[in-house]
Design an enzyme around this catalytic site. Sequence first.
Site, PDB file in Angstrom:
ATOM      1  N   TYR A 194       0.210  -0.104 -14.016  1.00 45.38           N
ATOM      2  CA  TYR A 194       1.574   0.429 -14.112  1.00 45.38           C
ATOM      3  C   TYR A 194       2.344  -0.299 -15.225  1.00 45.38           C
ATOM      4  O   TYR A 194       1.792  -1.159 -15.917  1.00 45.38           O
ATOM      5  CB  TYR A 194       2.284   0.298 -12.759  1.00 45.38           C
ATOM      6  CG  TYR A 194       1.585   1.083 -11.664  1.00 45.38           C
ATOM      7  CD1 TYR A 194       1.414   2.465 -11.778  1.00 45.38           C
ATOM      8  CD2 TYR A 194       1.068   0.454 -10.542  1.00 45.38           C
ATOM      9  CE1 TYR A 194       0.756   3.190 -10.790  1.00 45.38           C
ATOM     10  CE2 TYR A 194       0.410   1.173  -9.548  1.00 45.38           C
ATOM     11  CZ  TYR A 194       0.257   2.541  -9.681  1.00 45.38           C
ATOM     12  OH  TYR A 194      -0.400   3.259  -8.710  1.00 45.38           O
TER      13      TYR A 194
ATOM     14  N   MET B  27       0.820  -1.216   0.000  1.00 44.74           N
ATOM     15  CA  MET B  27       0.000   0.000   0.000  1.00 44.74           C
ATOM     16  C   MET B  27       0.853   1.265   0.000  1.00 44.74           C
ATOM     17  O   MET B  27       1.600   1.524   0.944  1.00 44.74           O
ATOM     18  CB  MET B  27      -0.948   0.003   1.196  1.00 44.74           C
ATOM     19  CG  MET B  27      -2.171  -0.867   0.965  1.00 44.74           C
ATOM     20  SD  MET B  27      -3.289  -0.855   2.357  1.00 44.74           S
ATOM     21  CE  MET B  27      -2.369  -1.827   3.534  1.00 44.74           C
TER      22      MET B  27
ATOM     23  N   GLN C 191       8.047  -4.183  -2.674  1.00 47.53           N
ATOM     24  CA  GLN C 191       7.333  -4.170  -3.950  1.00 47.53           C
ATOM     25  C   GLN C 191       8.005  -3.202  -4.923  1.00 47.53           C
ATOM     26  O   GLN C 191       8.147  -2.006  -4.635  1.00 47.53           O
ATOM     27  CB  GLN C 191       5.868  -3.769  -3.788  1.00 47.53           C
ATOM     28  CG  GLN C 191       5.146  -3.998  -5.128  1.00 47.53           C
ATOM     29  CD  GLN C 191       3.722  -3.523  -5.166  1.00 47.53           C
ATOM     30  OE1 GLN C 191       3.465  -2.333  -4.988  1.00 47.53           O
ATOM     31  NE2 GLN C 191       2.802  -4.428  -5.398  1.00 47.53           N
TER      32      GLN C 191
HETATM   33  C1  LIG Z   1      -4.071   3.264   0.217  1.00 50.24           C
HETATM   34  C2  LIG Z   1      -3.814   2.149  -0.746  1.00 50.24           C
HETATM   35  C3  LIG Z   1      -2.624   2.126  -1.458  1.00 50.24           C
HETATM   36  C4  LIG Z   1      -2.336   1.071  -2.324  1.00 50.24           C
HETATM   37  N1  LIG Z   1      -1.111   1.024  -2.945  1.00 50.24           N
HETATM   38  C5  LIG Z   1      -0.748  -0.093  -3.616  1.00 50.24           C
HETATM   39  C6  LIG Z   1       0.584  -0.288  -4.057  1.00 50.24           C
HETATM   40  O1  LIG Z   1       1.492   0.518  -3.838  1.00 50.24           O
HETATM   41  N2  LIG Z   1       0.869  -1.437  -4.712  1.00 50.24           N
HETATM   42  C7  LIG Z   1      -0.091  -2.409  -4.945  1.00 50.24           C
HETATM   43  O2  LIG Z   1       0.208  -3.448  -5.519  1.00 50.24           O
HETATM   44  N3  LIG Z   1      -1.345  -2.241  -4.539  1.00 50.24           N
HETATM   45  C8  LIG Z   1      -1.698  -1.129  -3.855  1.00 50.24           C
HETATM   46  N4  LIG Z   1      -2.958  -1.023  -3.344  1.00 50.24           N
HETATM   47  C9  LIG Z   1      -3.903  -2.139  -3.541  1.00 50.24           C
HETATM   48  C10 LIG Z   1      -3.829  -3.124  -2.375  1.00 50.24           C
HETATM   49  O3  LIG Z   1      -2.565  -3.729  -2.269  1.00 50.24           O
HETATM   50  C11 LIG Z   1      -4.878  -4.231  -2.554  1.00 50.24           C
HETATM   51  O4  LIG Z   1      -4.574  -4.939  -3.736  1.00 50.24           O
HETATM   52  C12 LIG Z   1      -6.291  -3.677  -2.635  1.00 50.24           C
HETATM   53  O5  LIG Z   1      -6.522  -2.712  -1.615  1.00 50.24           O
HETATM   54  C13 LIG Z   1      -7.320  -4.798  -2.517  1.00 50.24           C
HETATM   55  O6  LIG Z   1      -7.160  -5.519  -1.311  1.00 50.24           O
HETATM   56  P1  LIG Z   1      -8.073  -5.254  -0.012  1.00 50.24           P
HETATM   57  O7  LIG Z   1      -9.502  -5.351  -0.457  1.00 50.24           O
HETATM   58  O8  LIG Z   1      -7.700  -6.295   0.979  1.00 50.24           O
HETATM   59  O9  LIG Z   1      -7.786  -3.849   0.449  1.00 50.24           O
HETATM   60  C14 LIG Z   1      -3.284   0.036  -2.512  1.00 50.24           C
HETATM   61  C15 LIG Z   1      -4.498   0.076  -1.809  1.00 50.24           C
HETATM   62  C16 LIG Z   1      -4.760   1.109  -0.929  1.00 50.24           C
HETATM   63  C17 LIG Z   1      -6.041   1.099  -0.167  1.00 50.24           C
END
Ligand SMILES: Cc1cc2nc3c(=O)[nH]c(=O)nc-3n(C[C@H](O)[C@H](O)[C@H](O)COP(=O)(O)O)c2cc1C
Length: 399
Positions: free
Chosen positions: A184, A26, A102
């Site tokens: 990306y 994240m 990552q």
């Molecule tokens: C604040 C935020 C930042 C995120 N940044 C990234 C990131 O840098 N790299 C990535 O692969 N996914 C990123 N994501 C996606 C999360 O890793 C994840 O795939 C997505 O939130 C779905 O999972 P969840 O429902 O458990 O939150 C981000 C999500 C959030 C909420």
Amino acid sequence: MGYDNLLSPTQVADLPLKHRVVMSAMTRTRNDPITESPRELNVLYYTQRATDGGLLISEGAAPCAMGRGYIRAPGVYTEAHLEGWKLVTDAVHSKGGFIFCQLMHAGRVSHSSLLPDNQLPIAPSAVKLDGLVHIKDGAKVPYETPRALETHELPGVVADFTNAAKNAISCGFDGIELHAGNGYLLQEFLAKPTNLRTDQYGGSVENRCRFVLEVVDACVEAIGSKKVGIKFQQGVTFSGLLETEEDSFLQMAYLGPELEKRNLAYVCQSSLNGDPYYKMSKLTKPNFEADPYRFFRSHYKGTLMINGGLSPEKAEEYVADGTADLVAFGVLFLANANLPALLASGQVLDLASGWKVQLWYGKNPADDPVGYTDWPLVDAVISTIKSAATAVKETVVGA
Ligand SMILES: Cc1cc2nc3c(=O)[nH]c(=O)nc-3n(C[C@H](O)[C@H](O)[C@H](O)COP(=O)(O)O)c2cc1C
């Protein structure tokens, strides 16, 4: 409901994990505003989320200056980045945890003002993303049409990834996760809407997957297959990139066996095919008829991490039926800093606070702990419960 499967131990490559609850990558944009390196505040954030025998995935870190996409997001290519990350990896290890870095090359999801010599962002093809990008000083401007990479430039981009992979290991990460989702650079190669190339990197599924597999192979050669993971995202509309169900599934069917051969630490399949928990999100849920996790599992026997809109209950089911080995949680980990311990102790989770989208990204150029490290200290709650339980036991024994 208990989480016996989710909380059971497993071995991932060389890592003896004590449970399968992984923190998903994240981006939180709260790194040092000048060096864009992790610092004390970020160390605290990761320390709060580290558990003994648990795996964290770092926020996306740019592998090179041309891979930047966000202000106050870190890289893993300068001395300052590496010094900052060393503080994070040491802190996570001192709690008995593990952490992968990552590698996130933003590709077209960037802007010339963020890139060296104000160059245009790079991408497989000159296809512009609609929408606005945050640039310095908080301004928002339209994305630009990226510059299509020439075929002869691709080995240089692969080298950026391998340098970053080596850097990550040198500052203590247990491995790297290649970000091949969220629209990306790597996903731009995979996806038809952003890959209009006519060379061997465009056209057929095999050709569109070629660059990603070359990056995987080069990283495996640089740091070893046990230290390389990769994340894909299916049907996620973030960064304006939506593949059809047919294309997503054809790609998974091709990549599954290819990745299995490479014996990586893990492959993460992320989607929003979760469950009602995701209703709190404003993101579009894909209308996939088939379950992407189960579909990918039928083409891949290696270690599989799943992610996306999953409640712990749903995650438990996927681990129990053998679909997933690991489950990564994103939003749930924001407000429930020690999620694995909360699950183990049967505590009620805070499902809503992580959805305070205004707190996701740091806005203040100075320290911005709000919504980052200032959630209630659930460790204290857990220790109270433990000591209460011990007291009861002692009373019983004493009687
Ligand atoms: C604040 C935020 C930042 C995120 N940044 C990234 C990131 O840098 N790299 C990535 O692969 N996914 C990123 N994501 C996606 C999360 O890793 C994840 O795939 C997505 O939130 C779905 O999972 P969840 O429902 O458990 O939150 C981000 C999500 C959030 C909420």
